[in-house]
Design a protein around this motif. Sequence first.
Motif, PDB file in Angstrom:
ATOM      1  N   TYR A  41       0.868  -1.170   0.000  1.00  0.00           N
ATOM      2  CA  TYR A  41       0.000   0.000   0.000  1.00  0.00           C
ATOM      3  C   TYR A  41       0.902   1.216   0.000  1.00  0.00           C
ATOM      4  CZ  TYR A  41      -3.826  -3.081   1.180  1.00  0.00           C
ATOM      5  OH  TYR A  41      -4.758  -4.069   1.155  1.00  0.00           O
ATOM      6  N   PHE A  42       0.871   1.968  -1.092  1.00  0.00           N
ATOM      7  CA  PHE A  42       1.849   3.028  -1.275  1.00  0.00           C
ATOM      8  C   PHE A  42       1.440   4.352  -0.645  1.00  0.00           C
ATOM      9  CE2 PHE A  42       3.304   0.033  -4.305  1.00  0.00           C
ATOM     10  CZ  PHE A  42       4.655   0.248  -4.387  1.00  0.00           C
ATOM     11  N   SER A  43       0.170   4.522  -0.319  1.00  0.00           N
ATOM     12  CA  SER A  43      -0.239   5.814   0.214  1.00  0.00           C
ATOM     13  C   SER A  43       0.406   6.043   1.566  1.00  0.00           C
ATOM     14  CB  SER A  43      -1.762   5.855   0.356  1.00  0.00           C
ATOM     15  OG  SER A  43      -2.197   4.832   1.217  1.00  0.00           O
ATOM     16  N   GLY A  44       0.971   7.205   1.731  1.00  0.00           N
ATOM     17  CA  GLY A  44       1.607   7.550   2.995  1.00  0.00           C
ATOM     18  C   GLY A  44       2.809   6.691   3.300  1.00  0.00           C
ATOM     19  N   LEU A  45       3.515   6.261   2.249  1.00  0.00           N
ATOM     20  CA  LEU A  45       4.608   5.311   2.427  1.00  0.00           C
ATOM     21  C   LEU A  45       5.678   5.833   3.373  1.00  0.00           C
ATOM     22  CD1 LEU A  45       6.011   2.708   1.651  1.00  0.00           C
ATOM     23  CD2 LEU A  45       7.051   3.932  -0.238  1.00  0.00           C
ATOM     24  N   LEU A  46       5.859   5.109   4.464  1.00  0.00           N
ATOM     25  CA  LEU A  46       6.955   5.350   5.398  1.00  0.00           C
ATOM     26  C   LEU A  46       6.959   6.734   6.021  1.00  0.00           C
ATOM     27  CD1 LEU A  46       9.777   3.726   3.344  1.00  0.00           C
ATOM     28  CD2 LEU A  46       8.210   2.675   4.931  1.00  0.00           C
ATOM     29  N   SER A  47       5.815   7.420   5.944  1.00  0.00           N
ATOM     30  CA  SER A  47       5.829   8.790   6.459  1.00  0.00           C
ATOM     31  C   SER A  47       6.179   8.828   7.930  1.00  0.00           C
ATOM     32  CB  SER A  47       4.462   9.441   6.227  1.00  0.00           C
ATOM     33  OG  SER A  47       3.443   8.684   6.853  1.00  0.00           O
ATOM     34  N   PRO A 458      12.328   9.764   2.177  1.00  0.00           N
ATOM     35  CA  PRO A 458      11.182  10.510   2.692  1.00  0.00           C
ATOM     36  C   PRO A 458      10.337  11.134   1.582  1.00  0.00           C
ATOM     37  CG  PRO A 458      13.172  11.801   2.940  1.00  0.00           C
ATOM     38  CD  PRO A 458      13.608  10.455   2.454  1.00  0.00           C
ATOM     39  N   GLN A 459       9.066  11.378   1.897  1.00  0.00           N
ATOM     40  CA  GLN A 459       8.126  11.852   0.890  1.00  0.00           C
ATOM     41  C   GLN A 459       8.503  13.215   0.322  1.00  0.00           C
ATOM     42  OE1 GLN A 459       4.400  11.580   3.074  1.00  0.00           O
ATOM     43  NE2 GLN A 459       3.870   9.695   1.986  1.00  0.00           N
ATOM     44  N   GLU A 460       9.195  14.032   1.105  1.00  0.00           N
ATOM     45  CA  GLU A 460       9.592  15.353   0.605  1.00  0.00           C
ATOM     46  C   GLU A 460      10.454  15.255  -0.646  1.00  0.00           C
ATOM     47  OE1 GLU A 460       9.025  15.843   5.097  1.00  0.00           O
ATOM     48  OE2 GLU A 460       9.725  14.306   3.677  1.00  0.00           O
ATOM     49  N   ALA A 461      11.191  14.145  -0.776  1.00  0.00           N
ATOM     50  CA  ALA A 461      12.059  13.964  -1.942  1.00  0.00           C
ATOM     51  C   ALA A 461      11.254  13.933  -3.232  1.00  0.00           C
ATOM     52  CB  ALA A 461      12.869  12.679  -1.790  1.00  0.00           C
ATOM     53  N   GLU A 462      10.004  13.501  -3.147  1.00  0.00           N
ATOM     54  CA  GLU A 462       9.156  13.460  -4.337  1.00  0.00           C
ATOM     55  C   GLU A 462       8.801  14.859  -4.828  1.00  0.00           C
ATOM     56  OE1 GLU A 462       5.835  10.869  -3.483  1.00  0.00           O
ATOM     57  OE2 GLU A 462       7.071   9.140  -4.059  1.00  0.00           O
ATOM     58  N   LYS A 463       8.993  15.853  -3.983  1.00  0.00           N
ATOM     59  CA  LYS A 463       8.716  17.243  -4.355  1.00  0.00           C
ATOM     60  C   LYS A 463      10.002  18.020  -4.633  1.00  0.00           C
ATOM     61  CE  LYS A 463       4.626  17.206  -1.369  1.00  0.00           C
ATOM     62  NZ  LYS A 463       3.964  17.828  -0.179  1.00  0.00           N
TER      63      LYS A 463
END
Length: 490
Positions: A41-47, A458-463
Amino acid sequence: MQSYHNRSRSIVQRSRFNIPCFSSSPLSLFVVLAAVPLPIYFSGLLSSFSGRNNKAASTMRVNSNIIGSTNITCTTFNVLAPIYKRVDQQNQSIRESQFRALWFTRNQKILDLLLHQRSSVISLQEVWVGNEELVNMYHDRLASSGYTTFQLARTNARGDGLLTAIHKDYFQLVNYRELLFNDFGDRVAQLLHVKSLVPFPLNENQHVQQEVLIVNTHLLFPHDSSLSLARLHQVYKILEYLEAYQKENKLTHMPIILCGDWNGSKRGHVYKFLRSQGFISSYDVAHQYTDSDAHRWVSHRNHRGNICGVDFIWLCNPTSSNSRKPLRTSWVEAVFSIIKYQVQKASIAEDKAFAFLGENNHSDSLTYSGFCQALQKVNLTGMPHGLSFQETKELWDRADIDGNGVFDYEELKKMWNMTVMVQSEKCKESIMESKKEEGEDKEEEAIGLKVKKAVLFPQEAEKGLWPENYNLSDHACLTVQFSPVKVLCS
């Protein structure tokens, strides 16, 4: 830690290839991966791993009820070896390896992250293989979670190396090979050839176990532009060996996955070289980014404080036999692109290129000797990791198109306009109608892979951002989910 468990030794053919520095000898770096991991489940991955709270998010857990899934999940992560991690900005010589509590805790958290993801394949770089306690930590925790591990140290006792883990419930190991570049960067690569345990329906009457080639590697860091060629050499060896391995084992119509820290962004020569050979960046495909979208995401903050995207999971699906450019042609084009870049970097106009490259300011052409001097001027020869005599001669033969012994302006323009062309995916899903002209080769059904999802932590890297409170590594963790798909190949 041994490179593989006793349980798998009966089916493993293990070979180590020593490759002379920058020769044309193949570099073995494959991991043929059989598809079968469970979807994530990819939503919120490892946040919840960021910041102080490093517990796994519930959304990261794999759905254990989907045991029969043929999906593949693949993770690549440079875990930053403690011998390289600086802990005091005022004193760069102080490293994390000097403080057991620090590296032990950080690597336990890395393993927490990886085991909650439960990817089918885990490819790690910069594992501190020189420390037995840390090696045993990875070995024991991965083994207890169902993984078979393969470890390979860099040459000349550098202290770090690669570790690849495959989940033994989902893959049958066909072959494992270790590849040593034997270059001044002491780089290495791993090859695993695996086969899925869950059959995939190729048609109504035939179910097959999918085979995949997967590579784990860590390329040389581009400390300066003179190392561009060395990095291209490393990738060329990988692709050359892939071709040789498939030919040797009579393998056809098989997808290839290349994982690792490529130490170069989408703007670099390595990226363009791989794209010219039909490889796609899985993360960019999942997010529908183009080749020019180099600013959309990042995966690394280097020791200079720069952030960029350097970690890739490349995919190349089976294609028709004549759809891909010959490897050597792509190589020559990539080398000429380095020359072009160096001239443009010096702010030299195209019509002034010979004046820059030549022996004097009035040159409008180059002889072979002048061409050799020009290559040295742009740092392609005259150093241990430069072009060989044979490679220089090959470039000259390509440059002197009319064979008159002079490289002139018209030939230069043709070289200048010879870009490293990007190959589009040629395979089609078999449900699509194929309108073949009479006399063309008959198409065959094969199994490829389709990118479903891809996430960075971390998710910030996607931005395109790098969070200051992220301390697991100086790299982001990249995970991609693939699903099998029927393709048509000639």
